[in-house]
Design a protein around this motif. Structure first.
Motif, short mmCIF file in Angstrom:
data_model
loop_
_atom_site.label_atom_id
_atom_site.label_comp_id
_atom_site.label_asym_id
_atom_site.label_seq_id
_atom_site.Cartn_x
_atom_site.Cartn_y
_atom_site.Cartn_z
N UNK A 21 35.66 -33.76 4.22
CA UNK A 21 34.94 -34.50 3.19
C UNK A 21 34.92 -35.98 3.55
N UNK A 22 33.73 -36.56 3.53
CA UNK A 22 33.56 -37.99 3.80
C UNK A 22 32.99 -38.64 2.55
N UNK A 23 33.73 -39.60 2.00
CA UNK A 23 33.32 -40.30 0.78
C UNK A 23 33.20 -41.80 1.08
N UNK A 24 32.00 -42.34 0.88
CA UNK A 24 31.76 -43.77 1.10
C UNK A 24 32.29 -44.20 2.47
N UNK A 42 31.30 -32.00 3.46
CA UNK A 42 30.87 -32.65 2.23
C UNK A 42 30.66 -34.14 2.46
N UNK A 43 29.58 -34.66 1.89
CA UNK A 43 29.31 -36.10 1.86
C UNK A 43 29.21 -36.51 0.40
N UNK A 44 30.00 -37.52 0.01
CA UNK A 44 30.02 -37.99 -1.37
C UNK A 44 29.88 -39.50 -1.41
N UNK A 45 28.91 -39.98 -2.17
CA UNK A 45 28.71 -41.42 -2.38
C UNK A 45 28.61 -42.19 -1.07
N UNK A 46 27.92 -41.65 -0.11
CA UNK A 46 27.74 -42.29 1.19
C UNK A 46 26.43 -43.07 1.20
N UNK A 47 26.48 -44.30 1.70
CA UNK A 47 25.29 -45.13 1.77
C UNK A 47 24.41 -44.77 2.96
N UNK A 51 28.90 -24.20 4.58
CA UNK A 51 28.53 -24.95 3.37
C UNK A 51 28.32 -26.42 3.72
N UNK A 52 27.24 -26.99 3.22
CA UNK A 52 26.94 -28.41 3.39
C UNK A 52 26.59 -29.00 2.03
N UNK A 53 27.38 -30.00 1.60
CA UNK A 53 27.20 -30.63 0.30
C UNK A 53 26.84 -32.10 0.51
N UNK A 54 25.82 -32.57 -0.18
CA UNK A 54 25.47 -33.98 -0.22
C UNK A 54 25.36 -34.38 -1.68
N UNK A 55 26.31 -35.20 -2.15
CA UNK A 55 26.40 -35.57 -3.56
C UNK A 55 26.37 -37.10 -3.69
N UNK A 56 25.43 -37.59 -4.49
CA UNK A 56 25.29 -39.02 -4.79
C UNK A 56 25.18 -39.85 -3.51
N UNK A 114 20.93 -37.19 -5.12
CA UNK A 114 20.78 -37.95 -3.88
C UNK A 114 19.51 -38.80 -3.95
N UNK A 115 19.61 -40.06 -3.54
CA UNK A 115 18.49 -40.98 -3.54
C UNK A 115 17.76 -40.90 -2.20
N UNK A 116 16.45 -40.95 -2.26
CA UNK A 116 15.66 -40.99 -1.04
C UNK A 116 15.28 -39.65 -0.46
N UNK A 117 15.60 -38.55 -1.11
CA UNK A 117 15.24 -37.23 -0.61
C UNK A 117 13.79 -36.93 -1.02
N UNK A 118 12.87 -37.28 -0.14
CA UNK A 118 11.47 -37.03 -0.40
C UNK A 118 11.00 -35.85 0.43
N UNK A 119 9.70 -35.63 0.50
CA UNK A 119 9.16 -34.49 1.21
C UNK A 119 9.44 -34.55 2.71
N UNK A 120 9.30 -35.74 3.29
CA UNK A 120 9.53 -35.86 4.73
C UNK A 120 10.99 -35.62 5.08
N UNK A 121 11.89 -36.14 4.27
CA UNK A 121 13.32 -35.96 4.55
C UNK A 121 13.73 -34.50 4.36
#
Length: 457
Positions: free
Chosen positions: A274-277, A298-303, A323-328, A355-362
């Motif tokens: 787990x990697x957080x920030x 897991x990725x949590x609160x990563x910029x 399992x792959x988790x991307x949270x916040x 998650x911010x920035x997850x659009x169609x291309x991403x």
């Protein structure tokens, strides 16, 4: 309790009756020359083992009240407490902690290591702790930071804790040095989970004595709280002294390809990372291929994920990842997100949460993960049906789908092919747009004509 009569007029007449006399231990006499006898405590007839079972079945609020009955109940109720968050450091430093709670297996001392005023009405809350602060801030201080106990004081308290609670399974420490970790390792042989806050790279050498340590959480720097640094040096030391780790969580830690590679090569039993920030340098994603038994990432609160992942042919992959988790997380970096999907191409469960920035291309880059069987999307407002449907159709093994609070995924844009796919799923939770669900639920009720503006959507 029964009260003896003040007159003795009927005492002689009742002396020959068949009524049995009252027991002396249940009688309270009012004669001045007679002693006052107290009622017998029948709980003394119950053994400590039976009383322990009785008190263990009470609710926590009732257990707190039961400890006020007597010293015996206080001791037994204290033995039922298994988990504790320490708030007063003097309670540990004086040795009362082990006497009051002898059977602790989970202790958190972070709150007690922070020096804060007790009478302050201002509370500073963080996702790790909540502390009281003074209202006075000097002119030269733009950001307030708390004071911590000295390392020497923390080591002394940790040594006392290790001696009075040798059966610890989980421990959360703050500001401890190598000496404090060594004392814990020597006394608490059954310790399996450890969380370290505000420690340095060299302090991690004290982890060498933990034989059964399986879960480790390292909290490097925390904004507004402290600024300790965990770099490649600490990650390399960690990899060498803890080869049996099963789960590792890095919060606010620095490092690069070398540190992650060392962990992957030495900690071959590690199944969850787990990697957080995180503050890892570019190119670290390629080191994940050395984690040969990794099952959960897991990725949590990563910029960011990886600012410079490098050529795709050098990334490698994690063949055992499930399992792959991307949270916040911020997923505006399309290059880093695409490199992550290449490394995790064997993943089975894929989760995106707020998650911010997850659009169609991403999101289209996720089509490389051909073995996805479960997808969860929550709070991804930029994603539309044009980007969602092609990726889902490319996964031939998908069986579970959850889409919640993704407002730009409209029911009206659903194709017949996607509806057919939904009918074949084992599990489906479809609530992308709460407005459309509300509209369909109220259709035909005539609410729109009656409500006017109040019911306009």
């Amino acid at each position: 309790m029964r009260f003896n009569s003040l007159s003795n007029s009927n005492s002689n007449s009742n002396s020959n009756s068949n009524t049995p006399p009252s027991e002396p231990d249940e009688t309270l006499t009012l004669d001045r020359n007679s002693p006052i006898l107290v009622a017998q405590d029948y709980t003394l007839l119950v053994s400590d083992q039976v009383l322990t079972v009785i008190l263990s079945n009470l609710a926590k609020s009732q257990q707190l009240s039961s400890c006020l009955v007597c010293k015996r109940w206080l001791k037994i109720s204290g033995g039922l407490v298994k988990s504790l968050r320490l708030l007063d450091w003097d309670f540990l430093d004086s040795g009362r902690l082990g006497f009051r709670f002898p059977n602790l297996i989970d202790v958190d001392i972070v709150q007690a290591c922070i020096i804060s005023p007790r009478n302050s009405g201002i509370c500073l809350s963080n996702k790790f702790v909540s502390i009281h602060v003074n209202s006075f801030i000097s002119d030269n201080e733009c950001v307030w930071k708390p004071d911590f106990l000295s390392t020497r004081a923390v080591d002394r308290g940790v040594r006392i804790l290790a001696q009075c609670c040798p059966n610890l399974r989980r421990l959360v420490l703050c500001g401890v040095s190598v000496e404090g970790l060594v004392s814990i390792a020597n006394e608490c042989l059954a310790l399996q989970e450890l969380e370290l806050c505000s420690c340095t790279d060299l302090d991690l050498k004290g982890l060498a004595g933990f034989r059964n340590l399986q879960i480790l959480k390292l909290i490097g720097s925390v904004n507004g709280l402290y600024d300790s640094v965990i770099s490649d040096i600490g990650l390399t030391i960690l990899a060498q002294v803890c080869p049996r780790l099963l789960k590792l969580e890095l919060v606010g830690c620095e490092g690069s390809y070398d540190g992650i590679k060392a962990i992957g090569q030495c900690c071959q039993m590690m199944e969850e990372l787990t990697l957080c920030d995180h503050k890892l340098e570019g190119g670290w994603l390629a080191a994940l291929s050395y984690c040969t038994n990794l099952k959960t990432l897991k990725f949590q609160s990563c910029k960011f994920i990886d600012p410079n992942p490098g050529p795709s042919e050098h990334l490698g992959s994690c063949p055992t990842l499930e399992e792959l988790y991307l949270e916040r997380c911020q997923l505006r970096d399309k290059q880093g997100l695409g490199a992550l999907f290449l490394v995790c191409e064997a993943v089975r469960d894929l989760v995106f949460a707020d998650c911010w920035g997850l659009d169609n291309n991403a999101f289209s880059a996720a089509s490389v993960c051909r073995r996805v069987a479960s997808l969860s999307l929550e709070g991804c407002s930029l994603l539309t049906m044009d980007g969602f449907e092609p990726v889902v159709h490319s996964w031939k093994e998908v069986k579970r789908l959850k889409v919640v609070a993704c407002n730009n995924i409209k029911d009206s844009a659903m194709s017949p092919e996607l509806a057919t796919l939904f009918s074949l799923l084992k599990e489906l939770k479809w609530r992308p747009d709460s407005k459309s669900i509300l509209s369909s639920g109220l259709e035909g009720t005539g609410v729109w004509q009656r409500g006017g503006r109040s019911f306009k959507i």
